[in-house]
Design a protein around this motif. Sequence first.
Motif, PDB file in Angstrom:
ATOM      1  N   GLN A  39      -9.435  -5.121  -8.236  1.00 17.68           N
ATOM      2  CA  GLN A  39      -8.594  -6.035  -7.452  1.00 17.68           C
ATOM      3  C   GLN A  39      -7.232  -5.436  -7.146  1.00 17.68           C
ATOM      4  O   GLN A  39      -6.775  -5.443  -6.007  1.00 17.68           O
ATOM      5  CB  GLN A  39      -8.401  -7.347  -8.216  1.00 17.68           C
ATOM      6  CG  GLN A  39      -9.495  -8.365  -8.049  1.00 17.68           C
ATOM      7  CD  GLN A  39      -9.049  -9.733  -8.535  1.00 17.68           C
ATOM      8  OE1 GLN A  39      -7.869  -9.970  -8.785  1.00 17.68           O
ATOM      9  NE2 GLN A  39      -9.987 -10.656  -8.643  1.00 17.68           N
ATOM     10  N   VAL A  40      -6.584  -4.918  -8.184  1.00 19.56           N
ATOM     11  CA  VAL A  40      -5.223  -4.441  -7.969  1.00 19.56           C
ATOM     12  C   VAL A  40      -5.214  -3.178  -7.111  1.00 19.56           C
ATOM     13  O   VAL A  40      -4.323  -2.994  -6.282  1.00 19.56           O
ATOM     14  CB  VAL A  40      -4.487  -4.225  -9.310  1.00 19.56           C
ATOM     15  CG1 VAL A  40      -4.915  -2.956 -10.011  1.00 19.56           C
ATOM     16  CG2 VAL A  40      -2.985  -4.221  -9.089  1.00 19.56           C
ATOM     17  N   PHE A  41      -6.226  -2.318  -7.243  1.00 20.70           N
ATOM     18  CA  PHE A  41      -6.267  -1.121  -6.409  1.00 20.70           C
ATOM     19  C   PHE A  41      -6.416  -1.503  -4.932  1.00 20.70           C
ATOM     20  O   PHE A  41      -5.739  -0.957  -4.061  1.00 20.70           O
ATOM     21  CB  PHE A  41      -7.412  -0.199  -6.827  1.00 20.70           C
ATOM     22  CG  PHE A  41      -7.360   0.234  -8.267  1.00 20.70           C
ATOM     23  CD1 PHE A  41      -6.143   0.421  -8.914  1.00 20.70           C
ATOM     24  CD2 PHE A  41      -8.526   0.447  -8.991  1.00 20.70           C
ATOM     25  CE1 PHE A  41      -6.085   0.806 -10.250  1.00 20.70           C
ATOM     26  CE2 PHE A  41      -8.484   0.842 -10.314  1.00 20.70           C
ATOM     27  CZ  PHE A  41      -7.267   1.019 -10.950  1.00 20.70           C
ATOM     28  N   ALA A  42      -7.297  -2.477  -4.674  1.00 19.12           N
ATOM     29  CA  ALA A  42      -7.493  -2.929  -3.290  1.00 19.12           C
ATOM     30  C   ALA A  42      -6.241  -3.609  -2.753  1.00 19.12           C
ATOM     31  O   ALA A  42      -5.861  -3.414  -1.590  1.00 19.12           O
ATOM     32  CB  ALA A  42      -8.694  -3.878  -3.222  1.00 19.12           C
ATOM     33  N   LEU A  43      -5.580  -4.405  -3.605  1.00 15.62           N
ATOM     34  CA  LEU A  43      -4.365  -5.107  -3.187  1.00 15.62           C
ATOM     35  C   LEU A  43      -3.244  -4.129  -2.851  1.00 15.62           C
ATOM     36  O   LEU A  43      -2.533  -4.298  -1.855  1.00 15.62           O
ATOM     37  CB  LEU A  43      -3.901  -6.039  -4.308  1.00 15.62           C
ATOM     38  CG  LEU A  43      -4.133  -7.529  -4.126  1.00 15.62           C
ATOM     39  CD1 LEU A  43      -3.712  -8.280  -5.376  1.00 15.62           C
ATOM     40  CD2 LEU A  43      -3.414  -8.067  -2.914  1.00 15.62           C
ATOM     41  N   VAL A  44      -3.086  -3.122  -3.680  1.00 18.84           N
ATOM     42  CA  VAL A  44      -2.026  -2.132  -3.438  1.00 18.84           C
ATOM     43  C   VAL A  44      -2.259  -1.428  -2.110  1.00 18.84           C
ATOM     44  O   VAL A  44      -1.316  -1.204  -1.334  1.00 18.84           O
ATOM     45  CB  VAL A  44      -1.951  -1.126  -4.608  1.00 18.84           C
ATOM     46  CG1 VAL A  44      -1.100   0.083  -4.244  1.00 18.84           C
ATOM     47  CG2 VAL A  44      -1.378  -1.800  -5.850  1.00 18.84           C
ATOM     48  N   ARG A  45      -3.512  -1.084  -1.806  1.00 19.19           N
ATOM     49  CA  ARG A  45      -3.814  -0.428  -0.523  1.00 19.19           C
ATOM     50  C   ARG A  45      -3.447  -1.343   0.644  1.00 19.19           C
ATOM     51  O   ARG A  45      -2.865  -0.907   1.634  1.00 19.19           O
ATOM     52  CB  ARG A  45      -5.296  -0.054  -0.461  1.00 19.19           C
ATOM     53  CG  ARG A  45      -5.699   1.063  -1.402  1.00 19.19           C
ATOM     54  CD  ARG A  45      -7.119   1.533  -1.141  1.00 19.19           C
ATOM     55  NE  ARG A  45      -7.556   2.463  -2.173  1.00 19.19           N
ATOM     56  CZ  ARG A  45      -8.290   2.140  -3.236  1.00 19.19           C
ATOM     57  NH1 ARG A  45      -8.670   0.869  -3.401  1.00 19.19           N
ATOM     58  NH2 ARG A  45      -8.639   3.048  -4.110  1.00 19.19           N
ATOM     59  N   ARG A  46      -3.787  -2.632   0.525  1.00 15.32           N
ATOM     60  CA  ARG A  46      -3.466  -3.581   1.600  1.00 15.32           C
ATOM     61  C   ARG A  46      -1.958  -3.731   1.772  1.00 15.32           C
ATOM     62  O   ARG A  46      -1.440  -3.765   2.902  1.00 15.32           O
ATOM     63  CB  ARG A  46      -4.063  -4.961   1.306  1.00 15.32           C
ATOM     64  CG  ARG A  46      -5.537  -5.098   1.584  1.00 15.32           C
ATOM     65  CD  ARG A  46      -5.936  -6.571   1.563  1.00 15.32           C
ATOM     66  NE  ARG A  46      -5.445  -7.296   2.731  1.00 15.32           N
ATOM     67  CZ  ARG A  46      -5.509  -8.611   2.876  1.00 15.32           C
ATOM     68  NH1 ARG A  46      -6.023  -9.359   1.902  1.00 15.32           N
ATOM     69  NH2 ARG A  46      -5.053  -9.198   3.963  1.00 15.32           N
ATOM     70  N   LEU A  47      -1.253  -3.840   0.642  1.00 12.12           N
ATOM     71  CA  LEU A  47       0.199  -4.002   0.716  1.00 12.12           C
ATOM     72  C   LEU A  47       0.853  -2.789   1.368  1.00 12.12           C
ATOM     73  O   LEU A  47       1.795  -2.920   2.147  1.00 12.12           O
ATOM     74  CB  LEU A  47       0.765  -4.207  -0.694  1.00 12.12           C
ATOM     75  CG  LEU A  47       0.400  -5.548  -1.350  1.00 12.12           C
ATOM     76  CD1 LEU A  47       0.652  -5.505  -2.857  1.00 12.12           C
ATOM     77  CD2 LEU A  47       1.177  -6.693  -0.706  1.00 12.12           C
ATOM     78  N   ARG A  48       0.332  -1.626   1.086  1.00 14.87           N
ATOM     79  CA  ARG A  48       0.877  -0.401   1.689  1.00 14.87           C
ATOM     80  C   ARG A  48       0.542  -0.328   3.169  1.00 14.87           C
ATOM     81  O   ARG A  48       1.412  -0.065   4.006  1.00 14.87           O
ATOM     82  CB  ARG A  48       0.308   0.815   0.952  1.00 14.87           C
ATOM     83  CG  ARG A  48       0.647   2.139   1.611  1.00 14.87           C
ATOM     84  CD  ARG A  48       0.160   3.313   0.796  1.00 14.87           C
ATOM     85  NE  ARG A  48       0.366   4.576   1.495  1.00 14.87           N
ATOM     86  CZ  ARG A  48       0.342   5.769   0.920  1.00 14.87           C
ATOM     87  NH1 ARG A  48       0.097   5.868  -0.378  1.00 14.87           N
ATOM     88  NH2 ARG A  48       0.535   6.868   1.612  1.00 14.87           N
ATOM     89  N   GLU A  49      -0.715  -0.572   3.503  1.00 15.59           N
ATOM     90  CA  GLU A  49      -1.170  -0.375   4.886  1.00 15.59           C
ATOM     91  C   GLU A  49      -0.740  -1.500   5.821  1.00 15.59           C
ATOM     92  O   GLU A  49      -0.383  -1.257   6.971  1.00 15.59           O
ATOM     93  CB  GLU A  49      -2.695  -0.226   4.907  1.00 15.59           C
ATOM     94  CG  GLU A  49      -3.179   1.056   4.220  1.00 15.59           C
ATOM     95  CD  GLU A  49      -4.676   1.058   3.961  1.00 15.59           C
ATOM     96  OE1 GLU A  49      -5.353   0.094   4.405  1.00 15.59           O
ATOM     97  OE2 GLU A  49      -5.168   2.005   3.309  1.00 15.59           O
TER      98      GLU A  49
END
Length: 353
Positions: free
Chosen positions: A203-213
């Motif tokens: 979850q957190v890995f996917a969230l971090v990618r979304r927040l960055r992109e």
Amino acid sequence: MTRTVVESKTKTAVLGFDEPFCVIGERINPTGRKKLAAELEAGDFSTVEKDALAQVAAGATVLDINAGVVYNSNPNPNETEPPLMRQIVELVQGLVDVPLCIDSSVPGALEAGLEAAEGRPLLNSVTGEEERLELVLPLVKKYNVPVVAISNDDTGISEDPDVRFDVAKKIVERAADFGIPAHDIVVDPLVMPIGAMATAGQQVFALVRRLREELGVNTTCGASNISFGLPNRHGINNAFLPMAMGAGMTSAIMNPVALPTTQKKIAEKKEAVAAAGIILPEGMDDEAFVQMFGLGSTQPRAGKEMEAIRAANLLTNNDPHGGAWIKFNKSPEEAAAAGGAGGRRGGGRRRRA
């Protein structure tokens, strides 16, 4: 690329996608530390001094300052926390030259810390709760500082990562209404314990990618949350941090220090060694003993999490030519010969923009 700039009087720390990972030392916090809380109420700052120096020596880029003590003599934090926050900030920035992170749930303590801090500290924190947004964002604008945005709101902490993303987006948009740019928002997407939620890491890995992109913001987290309640927490943390960095996380609030082994453990091991008939060299000191038998060190030193972060910086080309990795792996004697660290520093204020 997004760059979040945090400053002390003399040093700058930059959070960014192409920058070395920013380690925000968490130790100056009385939450869950009864001894430290009692010391602070008694006006004893010796542990604060030790924690500040040890964290910087271990590689902390920024130091989090939390003065959340509930005094036995006065349980009202709105009265006790602001002056204590000011005291700790002034003390710590007189000892070390790294930027600070002003951490409190009390608005008066946040402002007291901002008034006392030299340079451009990080403010910790704002949430998506309406009352908190209206209290904290004006401070962020007034003092021109970056802020940690925690992805929960009036409904609490959602287990749904899409809801946590929406809360982060709401905070970024509300900040923009105050004239605060996205590069001054550092989002904490909230790391859940892997022991309670098997998908917490994913979850957190996917969230971090979304927040960055999608939002273009830097990110942070309470790194040790991922391993809460499980054995060998350092092993889990050591895997989690480089994976989070690979997903785009740019900082973490964590303990960079491996605490020294206790005299009790040393004594127990010496008894076991003697019982096994092992004869030790005459005059062996405790430090040599604990290193020989894998007990760590008698002194605070950089923890294994710092080793994982340094290695990840090297592998992601955020450590040009491997200089930081090589320095990290020098013996204390070699490091001292190469120049060592500075001592106490003077006061003074830096004027904000």
